[in-house]
Design an enzyme around this catalytic site. Sequence first.
Site, PDB file in Angstrom:
ATOM      1  N   ARG A  74     -27.833  20.584   0.204  1.00 61.41           N
ATOM      2  CA  ARG A  74     -26.803  20.120  -0.805  1.00 61.41           C
ATOM      3  C   ARG A  74     -25.764  21.436  -1.147  1.00 61.41           C
ATOM      4  NH1 ARG A  74     -30.148  16.831  -5.399  1.00 61.41           N
ATOM      5  NH2 ARG A  74     -30.776  18.759  -5.756  1.00 61.41           N
ATOM      6  N   ARG A  81     -23.611  26.662  -3.825  1.00 60.13           N
ATOM      7  CA  ARG A  81     -24.887  26.158  -3.880  1.00 60.13           C
ATOM      8  C   ARG A  81     -25.874  26.536  -5.015  1.00 60.13           C
ATOM      9  NH1 ARG A  81     -26.229  24.165   1.548  1.00 60.13           N
ATOM     10  NH2 ARG A  81     -24.686  24.937   3.075  1.00 60.13           N
ATOM     11  N   ARG A 118     -41.550  21.787  -6.216  1.00 57.06           N
ATOM     12  CA  ARG A 118     -40.901  20.388  -7.341  1.00 57.06           C
ATOM     13  C   ARG A 118     -41.784  19.089  -6.840  1.00 57.06           C
ATOM     14  NH1 ARG A 118     -34.161  20.750  -7.279  1.00 57.06           N
ATOM     15  NH2 ARG A 118     -34.056  22.537  -8.756  1.00 57.06           N
ATOM     16  N   LYS A 127     -32.341   8.864  -8.856  1.00 57.23           N
ATOM     17  CA  LYS A 127     -32.454   8.214 -10.163  1.00 57.23           C
ATOM     18  C   LYS A 127     -31.163   8.071 -10.881  1.00 57.23           C
ATOM     19  CE  LYS A 127     -35.675  10.721 -11.834  1.00 57.23           C
ATOM     20  NZ  LYS A 127     -35.795  11.825 -10.818  1.00 57.23           N
ATOM     21  N   ARG A 176     -43.175  11.892 -19.436  1.00 60.25           N
ATOM     22  CA  ARG A 176     -43.740  12.764 -18.033  1.00 60.25           C
ATOM     23  C   ARG A 176     -45.163  12.803 -18.078  1.00 60.25           C
ATOM     24  NH1 ARG A 176     -39.328  15.723 -15.865  1.00 60.25           N
ATOM     25  NH2 ARG A 176     -37.579  15.819 -16.922  1.00 60.25           N
TER      26      ARG A 176
END
Length: 228
Positions: free
Chosen positions: A136, A169, A181, A22, A97
């Site tokens: 990531r 990380r 999540r 996003k 939200r």
Amino acid sequence: MENTVKTAPAVLILLGPPGAGKGTQARKLEQDFGLIQLSTGDLLRAAVAAGTDAGRAAKAVMEAGGLVSDDIVLAILKDRLAEPDVARGIILDGFPRTDGQAAALDALLAEAGQRVTAAISLEVDDEAMVNRVAGRFTCGTCGEGYHDEFKRPAVAGTCDKCGGTTFKRRADDNADTARERLKAYHAQTAPLIAHYDGLGVLETIDAMGDIDEIATGLGQIVARVSAV
């Protein structure tokens, strides 16, 4: 004499779980369409720094360790929408939200003769997202981002950008946290999807492909809905 119809500023909402891109896509839309990305956090910090009435109310709540209410967030957003730099339109990031927040936003915009132009849902494959988030890592020196599968340093152990040799990380960038999540996102966002679908402003786009291809698709949607 022809009447000139003034086009209302675009109000775009990007929906998508953490890691869906996003932020990256919002920045591209800012550049391509002259829009302004507004995140709840940035709005709160700016209002507190400016010392507005809503900003002072938010500061008092935050200093007391509380959560800033929807009413305060909406008051801050109302003040921000009155500023001249958002004349072309905005991209909302992180708000609304909930279904209640969405309804309150609709009412706020209606007061100004505006409405949500499009709520664009970035559709993702959950397991692919888990792999994307869990892989990531960043350079500990300059913050350049990397990924175990998609973007490894050209020279193992050395940052391509600054030559640093330490990497880190985030503690919450792991598969279990990513799945939680996603579960929370789907539960929270399902009412929003239904809300904006009911208003006839819901758009969807496959967000699992190439970043530039996704940006092109988003640009086409924004150009189309902004012209209506």
